[in-house]
Design an enzyme around this catalytic site. Structure first.
Site, PDB file in Angstrom:
ATOM      1  N   SER A 157      -3.151  -3.846 -16.972  1.00 35.17           N
ATOM      2  CA  SER A 157      -2.448  -4.150 -18.207  1.00 35.17           C
ATOM      3  C   SER A 157      -3.343  -4.976 -19.137  1.00 35.17           C
ATOM      4  O   SER A 157      -4.501  -4.607 -19.344  1.00 35.17           O
ATOM      5  CB  SER A 157      -1.141  -4.863 -17.875  1.00 35.17           C
ATOM      6  OG  SER A 157      -0.303  -4.939 -18.980  1.00 35.17           O
ATOM      7  N   ARG A 227      11.655 -12.002 -22.344  1.00 37.75           N
ATOM      8  CA  ARG A 227      11.309 -11.547 -20.998  1.00 37.75           C
ATOM      9  C   ARG A 227      12.162 -10.340 -20.584  1.00 37.75           C
ATOM     10  O   ARG A 227      11.660  -9.406 -19.970  1.00 37.75           O
ATOM     11  CB  ARG A 227      11.507 -12.703 -20.006  1.00 37.75           C
ATOM     12  CG  ARG A 227      11.172 -12.360 -18.584  1.00 37.75           C
ATOM     13  CD  ARG A 227       9.718 -11.991 -18.428  1.00 37.75           C
ATOM     14  NE  ARG A 227       9.342 -11.824 -17.042  1.00 37.75           N
ATOM     15  CZ  ARG A 227       8.154 -11.410 -16.643  1.00 37.75           C
ATOM     16  NH1 ARG A 227       7.211 -11.143 -17.519  1.00 37.75           N
ATOM     17  NH2 ARG A 227       7.884 -11.288 -15.361  1.00 37.75           N
ATOM     18  N   ASP A 322       4.536   5.232 -16.350  1.00 37.40           N
ATOM     19  CA  ASP A 322       4.265   4.057 -17.186  1.00 37.40           C
ATOM     20  C   ASP A 322       4.395   4.487 -18.650  1.00 37.40           C
ATOM     21  O   ASP A 322       3.623   5.315 -19.126  1.00 37.40           O
ATOM     22  CB  ASP A 322       2.844   3.554 -16.891  1.00 37.40           C
ATOM     23  CG  ASP A 322       2.488   2.303 -17.669  1.00 37.40           C
ATOM     24  OD1 ASP A 322       3.271   1.882 -18.541  1.00 37.40           O
ATOM     25  OD2 ASP A 322       1.410   1.730 -17.400  1.00 37.40           O
ATOM     26  N   HIS A 355       5.316   0.801 -15.555  1.00 40.51           N
ATOM     27  CA  HIS A 355       4.134  -0.045 -15.741  1.00 40.51           C
ATOM     28  C   HIS A 355       3.934  -1.005 -14.565  1.00 40.51           C
ATOM     29  O   HIS A 355       2.812  -1.297 -14.171  1.00 40.51           O
ATOM     30  CB  HIS A 355       4.301  -0.831 -17.045  1.00 40.51           C
ATOM     31  CG  HIS A 355       3.099  -1.629 -17.446  1.00 40.51           C
ATOM     32  ND1 HIS A 355       1.875  -1.048 -17.684  1.00 40.51           N
ATOM     33  CD2 HIS A 355       2.933  -2.966 -17.643  1.00 40.51           C
ATOM     34  CE1 HIS A 355       1.000  -1.995 -18.015  1.00 40.51           C
ATOM     35  NE2 HIS A 355       1.612  -3.164 -18.000  1.00 40.51           N
TER      36      HIS A 355
END
Lengths: 383, 199
Positions: A157, A227, A322, A355
């Site tokens: 990432s 979040r 992802d 992901h």
């Protein structure tokens, strides 16, 4: 808490701090007069210093990459399933370094650190840091550890983006680069998600323009919301469906707005615990670093020109479900490397986890990871 | 290291120092052997489970689907493009052939010959799709969706103005025989061609 340390764990580890007194000028033009870098190491650096691996962390990661800090720890470091004796990054052979990035909130100098000019926490006054700045500060750490050249720089990432930037900016300082679940730059959709996250944080009445520390509070709601949103983008529809489906917390629906579905409960729990542990200003900085990442920008937008600088051998990995940084984004990296005739291997791992897959022990992924790291070991470690 | 016989034939056709693209590279055996002769290049492989084997073989491999063509490669960027035992398994062999001669200065293509007498007999007298040593699967579970004969392939090359530089027609043990020399499309089981775009 582990009852006992598993045999393939690096065991108990203690972070170290490197204090640098030489000022660092950041890409934004501002300078930090002095700063700390907190890092962890695993395994032993060999005499020829040829076996060092740098791990770059992602948005909410830190230096605690493997093992346990104390027997009371509920969980090991964030990439414990790939780092340890006999694991993909085998600490019997490699010396592994992972640091908390500048601007972070787990020990390295960042918004929660004391600003020497004001003797209060930097808060929102901490300068914007970029991937380039991180590479620069990571290279300073390497110098201090006497590591001239990494056997490999590895990241997933945002960590994969740092690894890529290393290979472009300091090509002679790494032999291999592992770019996992990354992209050559963020898309408009990626930036849009980041902006929603930032807006959520800034809209929290407890944010106080970033000076929440001096108000003795935290923007828990805003950071939690950011979040939650992030978390949705890390998972695939399939993974969420498998894990939660439409399962209810209680037997029947209540025709109200309380938490009813398990997914709601999960997201709330994740966001609440995150909002206690992570610094909102750091979150803002990290999302900005993501948005600004674009190694092609130094080459008039020509990404192939940027990767033409790379001397390291490359492994690029993506995951089928992802959608944050999709396989197509990794293929852009691969295609640029191919157009420049670079040494590159590319794998697209079938995985349902979205992901997040890059952090998970998926056997086909780890087989490839392990095979590649064995190749690295055979090249860099004198027999 | 001893190579599978068809790969040995391909190996012998590739000059040292060539830059190649091996389509359907499997576990990377051929490219790894060629690298010993200063050959460089990439393998392309669709099967995720083969990628680790390719890495162990020491080759650079790109996971890709040949049905998508070869858009990641520039025109004439390889000395040789190799396609062994895979032409009959792609959706559009004609498009792939176009792509192969676009990115490769030369190409080597190998396939099982559907014109072999055993195939013909099974179809004519057995009335069913042939099953043979080179085509062991049944019609419904076979990856081979575009089987062709030697004649079909050569006709395609003619249509595409592809020049055949050399060919090698052999039986399942990769041996030549008098029968194959006289009637290759009847007695040949495996065909290998070296081709290039006509000037």
């Amino acid at each position: 808490m582990p009852d006992s340390i598993p045999a393939n764990s690096v065991g108990l580890v203690s972070p170290q701090t490197l204090h640098i007194e030489t000022p660092i000028t950041l890409e934004c033009g501002q300078a930090l007069p002095a700063y700390d870098l907190v890092f962890e190491t695993h395994g032993k650096l060999n005499q020829s210093t040829s076996n060092a691996i740098l791990i770059c962390h992602a948005l909410s990661g830190d230096h605690h990459v493997a093992g346990y800090h104390a027997m009371e720890d509920k969980k090991p470091g964030w990439w414990d399933n790939v780092i340890g004796p006999g694991k993909a990054i085998d600490t019997n052979h490699f010396f592994v370094v992972c640091l908390n990035n500048l601007g972070g909130c787990n020990g390295s100098t960042g918004p929660t650190s004391i600003n020497p000019d004001t003797n209060t926490p930097y808060g929102p006054d901490f300068p914007i840091v970029t991937v380039n700045d991180w590479v620069k500060s990571q290279a300073i750490l390497a110098d201090n550890l006497n590591i001239q050249q990494w056997a490999a720089v590895v990241g997933g990432s945002l960590g994969g983006m740092q690894a890529m930037q290393w290979a472009i900016s300091l090509p002679e300082r790494l032999k291999h680069v592992l770019i996992i679940a990354a992209a050559p730059k963020l898309s408009a959709q990626n930036i849009a998600f980041n902006e929603v996250a930032r807006t959520a944080i800034k809209a929290d009445p407890e944010f106080h323009e970033g000076y929440y520390a001096s108000h003795d509070t935290l923007p828990r709601k805003g950071l939690g919301l950011a979040r939650m949103l992030g978390h949705i983008t890390y998972l695939s529809d399939e993974a969420m469906g498998e894990k939660f489906g439409r399962e209810l917390r209680h037997d029947s629906i209540n025709y109200g707005f309380d938490v009813e579905f398990q997914i709601e409960s999960y997201l709330r729990y994740q966001s609440e615990s995150f909002a206690e542990q992570f610094d909102a200003n750091t979150y803002l900085l990290m999302t900005k670093a993501l948005d600004y990442f674009d190694p092609a920008s130094a080459f008039e937008g020509d990404f192939a020109q940027a990767v033409s600088k790379i001397q390291a051998k490359c492994l690029v990995i993506s995951f089928t479900t992802d959608w944050r940084f999709s396989p197509e984004r990794s293929q852009e990296i691969v295609n640029a490397l191919l157009s420049e005739n670079k040494e590159v291997t590319y794998a697209e791992i079938e995985a349902t986890q979205g992901h997040d897959a890059f952090l998970l022990p998926i056997s086909r992924y780890h087989d490839i990871f392990t095979a590649y790291m064995k190749k690295v070991a055979s090249e860099v470690i004198p027999s | 290291m001893s190579l599978r016989p068809d790969l040995q034939i391909i190996f012998d056709w590739i000059p040292a120092g060539a830059h190649i693209l091996d389509l359907g590279s499997g576990d990377g055996t051929l490219l790894a052997a060629l690298q010993q002769h200063d050959v460089t290049g990439y393998g392309l492989e669709i099967d995720n489970s083969q990628i680790a084997h390719c890495i162990e073989s020491g080759i650079n491999v790109i996971q890709a689907d040949l049905d998508q063509g070869l858009p990641q490669f520039a025109d004439q960027s390889f000395d040789y493009v190799i396609l062994s035992q895979t032409l009959q398994a792609v959706k559009r062999p004609d498009f792939l052939l176009d792509e192969i001669i676009r990115v490769g200065k030369q190409a080597i293509i190998g396939f099982p010959n559907f014109g072999h007498w055993q195939c013909r007999l099974q179809l004519v007298f057995g009335g069913h799709m042939p099953i043979s040593r080179t085509l062991p699967n049944r019609w419904y579970d076979s990856a081979n969706i575009h089987l062709c004969t030697i004649k079909d392939f050569e006709n395609l090359c003619t249509d595409k103005q592809v020049h055949i530089q050399q060919r090698c027609i052999v039986d399942h043990a990769h041996q030549d025989s008098l029968g194959i020399k006289i009637a290759p499309n009847l007695f040949g089981e495996i065909a290998l061609y070296q081709i290039k775009k006509s000037d």
